[in-house]
Scaffold this active site. Structure first.
Site, mmCIF file in Angstrom:
data_model
loop_
_atom_site.group_PDB
_atom_site.id
_atom_site.type_symbol
_atom_site.label_atom_id
_atom_site.label_comp_id
_atom_site.label_asym_id
_atom_site.label_seq_id
_atom_site.Cartn_x
_atom_site.Cartn_y
_atom_site.Cartn_z
ATOM 1 C CB CYS A 114 -1.043 0.005 1.097
ATOM 2 S SG CYS A 114 -1.804 -1.502 1.174
ATOM 3 C CB THR A 115 1.573 4.104 -1.775
ATOM 4 O OG1 THR A 115 2.568 3.055 -2.307
ATOM 5 C CG2 THR A 115 2.274 5.422 -1.581
ATOM 6 C CG ASN A 145 2.978 -1.903 2.872
ATOM 7 O OD1 ASN A 145 3.171 -1.683 1.653
ATOM 8 N ND2 ASN A 145 2.199 -2.060 3.596
ATOM 9 N NE ARG A 179 5.425 -0.960 -2.735
ATOM 10 C CZ ARG A 179 4.824 -0.917 -1.502
ATOM 11 N NH1 ARG A 179 3.871 0.015 -1.197
ATOM 12 N NH2 ARG A 179 5.217 -1.725 -0.461
#
Lengths: 121, 253
Positions: free
Chosen positions: B1-2, B178, B191
């Site tokens: 997730c971001t 994360n 990311r």
């Protein structure tokens, strides 16, 4: 970049969403908190019954790939269902309502709802 | 997730996220994608939780999942949760729960409880930081006033870190993937740097729902696990969600 991690220049002008990275809009539903927990998800689950059953089936197939005897799902069905009663209100009743409407066994609905916890390892 | 919370020059607060889930849970060879996100997309719904015909909170959710991962209490705060991987992970909490030690709360249930009951940013932050949980997590919280935005890094028992917006010192956004912010991300799963690079290129002066969607559409922030993107802006009550795909070439996570 055509090798992993396929980093690209920062995108511009992608909004409003369209093109190959956009798969569709997300539909809206109302959840009435004044209704009893057991029935407040009924309309949504009725509409998404097929999709929910398909996802649970994929999870079961994956589990059966690792444990071909089917024992793991047997344990989920038998052992996780009673755990629902240990959840605080309104979550316990809501899960029972979802199982009632979808036809998915309660233990499997519980498994779906603790997926995130399970996978933090 | 971001997930990220950002503040523009006018003090407007934006909160957005990519929900990535399903790593290693079956690869669909034909479609070159993970199986779980493929099946989660049709289950993705926006929910308007109402009491007395008035909205209490909104969320993006999966049908059949009663906890919350993404939500907004209109005019009050916005909240997302990212998974935090740990050896002391959720499975220990689950075992404790099964064995009868039930003083912790399921993390997505805590998110929902906060969205449903907390009536201010400060109250939400306090509950997210102090409530004992069954699994570690990152809570990303945005408020409705300038400077109200933070990432709460949680172990099962305590808040390990609260990283807050600090406009005076140039911290106009906080961004969480994360990994703990004081550690480097896994080199195979970075990311954070691409997302921060795009935020920095965008600049505070140009941040908006549109430009944040651009950031979350840039690979590898967008990847094969991305199921949906949610965009929120508290002052206008903007709450938009879009199903996502990441055609090849694209990182599997």
């Amino acid at each position: 970049q055509f090798v992993p991690p396929y980093t690209e220049d920062c995108r511009r002008g992608t909004y409003p969403p369209s093109g190959p990275t956009f798969k569709g809009i997300v539909p809206w539903y109302k959840i009435n908190l004044d209704l009893a927990p057991r029935v407040r998800w009924n309309q949504l689950i009725n509409d998404k019954k097929v999709e929910l059953t398909s996802l649970i089936q994929v999870i079961k197939n994956l589990a059966n790939d690792f444990f071909p005897s089917g024992k793991l799902i047997e344990i989920v069905d038998k052992s996780l269902a009673p755990l629902v009663d240990t959840l605080p209100s309104p979550f316990n009743e809501e899960l029972k309502g979802i199982a009632d409407v979808s036809g998915v066994p309660l233990g499997e609905v519980m498994l779906f709802n603790i997926f995130y916890e399970v996978f933090t390892v | 997730c971001t997930s990220l919370v950002a503040e523009d020059n006018a003090g407007r607060l934006y909160h957005a996220r990519n929900l990535d889930f399903g790593l290693f849970l079956g690869w669909d060879v034909k479609n070159e994608s993970w199986k779980i996100p493929e099946y989660l997309r049709p289950l993705t719904v926006n929910l308007n939780f109402q009491r007395n015909n008035k909205t209490v909170f909104k969320s993006t959710n999966f049908a059949g999942y009663v906890g919350m991962l993404t939500g907004m209490r209109p005019g009050t705060f916005t909240l997302t949760m990212n998974e935090r991987f740990s050896i002391d992970g959720g499975y220990i909490g689950i075992i404790e729960w099964i064995l009868g030690k039930r003083d912790g709360i399921w993390m997505s249930f805590l998110t929902r409880s906060v969205l449903e009951n907390a009536t201010s940013y400060a109250q939400a932050k306090d509950q997210l930081a102090k409530t004992k949980m069954l699994a570690p997590a990152y809570y990303i919280l945005g408020g409705n006033q300038s400077g109200e935005g933070c990432v709460i890094t949680r172990s099962r028992t305590a808040a390990l870190d609260i990283w807050e917006l600090d406009i005076k010192h140039g911290i106009w956004y906080v961004l969480e993937t994360n990994y703990d912010r004081w550690k480097d991300p896994l080199f195979l799963d970075n990311r954070r740097i691409p997302a921060m690079k795009c935020m920095n290129q965008t600049t505070q002066a140009n941040i908006s729902v549109e430009t944040i969607y651009d950031v979350l559409s840039t690979k590898p922030v967008l990847n094969k696990l991305t199921t949906y993107t949610t965009l929120m802006e508290i002052s206008e009550g903007t709450f938009e969600s879009y199903l996502r795909d990441c055609p090849n070439p694209c990182m599997p996570w």
